[in-house]
Design an enzyme around this catalytic site. Structure first.
Site: not given
Length: 424
Positions: A90, A380, A410
């Site tokens: 990510c 996301h 994260c």
């Protein structure tokens, strides 16, 4: 040779939408190419050769082995522009921006694009390992009898398909299941998670109403707004949602306080000061520094706690405190993850044992965090989130005219990426 500053001078992204909806018929390459082209058009880069382009996606197929280069060739950039793929879960497009900034700082290039994309609607579905081996053997068989012999070994089990899953290969747990463990360790309540999620939506809606995203998002397949953002959500509605990962009475993570599976792409344009001034580009913000870290989640450390380490190391190197920022962009993979990280920075024991500090980092002003909405509300797309945040934060700093911003992301695999941007 002395280094020089690298600046964010432009950015663009698609509207982010829930997977398997508006972008269900669009390939990953088409999604990323359209985003690059939108930035090329916005920055008047048609026919130009860029120093480099760094792009990444998390859920990718072998057919996209040269995704970044193919996307560049699909734009009106000069085809002599090089490009490469990278992947840090990510944190991918934040890592991409970091690398482009480093190349500019070291006089290797004058400009470059960094970005990322993901689409759970364009999943690479795999065949089983046993079928792969038999198909390869069949392909290389020299004659009919050899092929027939191989075909005779096929079994129904060979045709079991393998679907990508957001699970950790070493623990076989999903990110949400890992987060439920973190909730219990850090004693984070369901109400606190829902309150953070609500604030994320409220901030996102307010930012749209103020026109903040007007020049950061381009119209794509008729859409001009993120499809996940909810103006009508409330604590009462969020409280009614069922838990998504732990179905016992101990579960607290829901679809409402977790970021949804999202399709989208984002990219930023970075440049040296000389290049930007020559081409009349605004210096939105300086890319100051970045840091990556990891935790041993396989042996009990919280999967999404690595940003606490990345941020701590970054602050040490730049002689800053956690309170020395005007904006905090903390990626909301889950509301719980944000709350655990914040609580860890306030913990004397954690800061001493894990961050090797004499005192806790302390708390941050919540009114300065994710003030234009976070990932829970905006969405996301794994590879796109870093570029989404860099572009938005650079604009916030330009509008304020002073100060600095902290980014904390994260990632799967127990990693974290952090960065500092500063107003010009």
């Amino acid at each position: 040779m002395k280094t020089r500053p690298a600046y964010i001078v432009g950015s663009i992204r698609t509207p982010f939408v829930k997977s398997m909806t508006d972008y269900s018929d669009i390939t990953l390459q088409e999604l990323m190419t359209a985003t690059l082209q939108a930035l090329v058009t916005k920055m008047h880069l048609d026919g130009q050769v860029l120093g480099d382009v760094a792009l990444g996606a998390i859920i990718n197929s072998s057919a996209n082995w040269n995704l970044a280069r193919e996307c560049v060739l699909g734009t009106t950039l000069d085809p002599h522009t090089p490009a490469y793929n990278l992947q840090r879960a990510c944190g991918t497009s934040l890592e991409a921006a970091r690398q482009i900034a480093l190349k500019i700082s070291n006089y290797q290039i004058e400009n470059g694009m960094a970005g990322g994309c993901d689409s759970n609607s364009d999943l690479p579905v795999l065949v089983s390992r046993s079928l792969t081996k038999k198909l390869l053997a069949l392909h290389h068989a020299k004659n009919f009898m050899s092929k027939l012999k191989i075909v005779s070994t096929f079994r129904p089990s060979d045709f079991n398909l393998v679907y990508p899953a957001v699970t950790e290969p070493r623990t076989h747990l999903s990110m949400g299941e890992h987060c439920e463990k973190m909730v219990k360790e850090w004693h984070i309540t369901r109400q606190a998670q829902d309150e953070l999620a609500l604030k994320s939506h409220q901030n996102g809606v307010k930012a749209y109403d103020q026109g903040f995203y007007d020049d950061l998002i381009f119209k794509f397949v008729g859409l001009t707004r993120d499809g996940i953002l909810r103006a009508d959500t409330s604590l009462e509605k969020l409280a009614k949602l069922k838990t998504a990962f732990d179905f016992t009475d101990q579960g607290t993570l829901t679809a409402g306080n977790s970021s949804p599976l999202t399709d989208g792409a984002a990219t930023v344009f970075l440049a040296s000061e000389d290049y930007a001034k020559t081409h009349h580009y605004p210096l939105l913000a300086r890319f100051v520094d970045a840091e990556a870290a990891a935790v041993d989640f396989v042996h009990g450390e919280g999967l999404l706690m690595a940003p606490t380490i990345a941020v701590s190391n970054l602050l040490k190197r730049n002689h800053l405190s956690l309170q020395d920022f005007d904006f905090y962009e903390i990626h909301e993979a889950f509301a719980e993850q944000v709350l655990c990280n914040l609580k860890a920075w306030e913990s004397e024991q954690y800061c001493k044992q894990v961050l090797h500090r004499d005192a806790p980092l302390g708390s941050i002003d919540p009114t300065k965090m994710n003030i234009k909405g976070g990932s829970v509300a905006l969405g996301h797309p794994f590879g796109a989130t870093g570029a989404r945040i860099v572009g938005a934060l650079a604009k916030m700093l330009q509008q304020k005219g002073s100060g600095r911003g902290l980014i904390s992301i994260c990632t799967a695999g127990g990693m974290g990426v952090a960065a500092i941007l500063e107003a010009v």
